[in-house]
Design an enzyme around this catalytic site. Sequence first.
Site, PDB file in Angstrom:
ATOM      1  N   CYS A 172       0.779   3.337   2.913  1.00  0.00           N
ATOM      2  CA  CYS A 172       1.250   2.850   4.157  1.00  0.00           C
ATOM      3  C   CYS A 172       2.854   2.992   4.286  1.00  0.00           C
ATOM      4  O   CYS A 172       3.411   3.532   5.206  1.00  0.00           O
ATOM      5  CB  CYS A 172       1.176   1.515   4.291  1.00  0.00           C
ATOM      6  SG  CYS A 172      -0.595   0.783   4.347  1.00  0.00           S
ATOM      7  N   CYS A 185       0.888  -1.113   0.115  1.00  0.00           N
ATOM      8  CA  CYS A 185       0.253   0.039  -0.076  1.00  0.00           C
ATOM      9  C   CYS A 185       0.807   1.016  -0.140  1.00  0.00           C
ATOM     10  O   CYS A 185       1.733   1.434   1.110  1.00  0.00           O
ATOM     11  CB  CYS A 185      -0.794  -0.016   1.265  1.00  0.00           C
ATOM     12  SG  CYS A 185      -1.256   1.588   2.080  1.00  0.00           S
TER      13      CYS A 185
END
Length: 158
Positions: free
Chosen positions: A83, A80
Site C-alpha cells: 500500500c 501494508c
Amino acid sequence: MKFKKAMDQESLIIECLRCGTRNRLPRVRIHDKPHCGKCHAPLDVHGFAVRPLETTDAKFAVDVLAAAQPSLVFFYSPTCPYCRMLSPVIDELAVKFEGAALISRINVTVNPVTAQQFGIQGVPTLLLFREGKLMKRMVGVLSGDEIERTLKGIIKLS
Ligand SMILES: [Zn+2]
C-alpha cells in the site's frame, strides 16, 4: 484517530476572483467544484494541494456512492508495504484527474465495514465506481499507467 479527525476538518480560505469574497471551505470539498458563497462564481481551487479524499465507513455512501463523478477508491492499510508503494501513485492520480474523477482512499484497519461490504480480500485493492455502481476491481500493486487507462475507460462511459 485524533489526528485524522483534525485532518478531515481542515479548511481553506479561497478568495473569489470575481467579487473578492474570502470563502472558507473544508479541504475535502475542493473536489466538489465549489462556488463563491456571495456571487456564486466557481472558485479557483487550482494550486491548492490536491490529495485523495480520505473516506470512512460513515461517509462512504455520501463521498463515493453518491459522487457526481466516476470514483476510484484505494482500500489500504497503513502497515501494508504494498500500500505504501501504491500510495504516491494514487496521490498523483488525484492531481491528474482533479475535476474528472474523484480519487479517494479508505483505511480498512479502522473502517472494516465497507471493506467487508465489497468483499475486499486483501490490500491494496482499488474499486472503481460510477453512479454508485461498482464497475471494476483491481487487486495488488499496479502501475499508474494501468490504473489511469482503466479509469479513463470508466470516465468515457459516463
Ligand atoms: Zn464571488
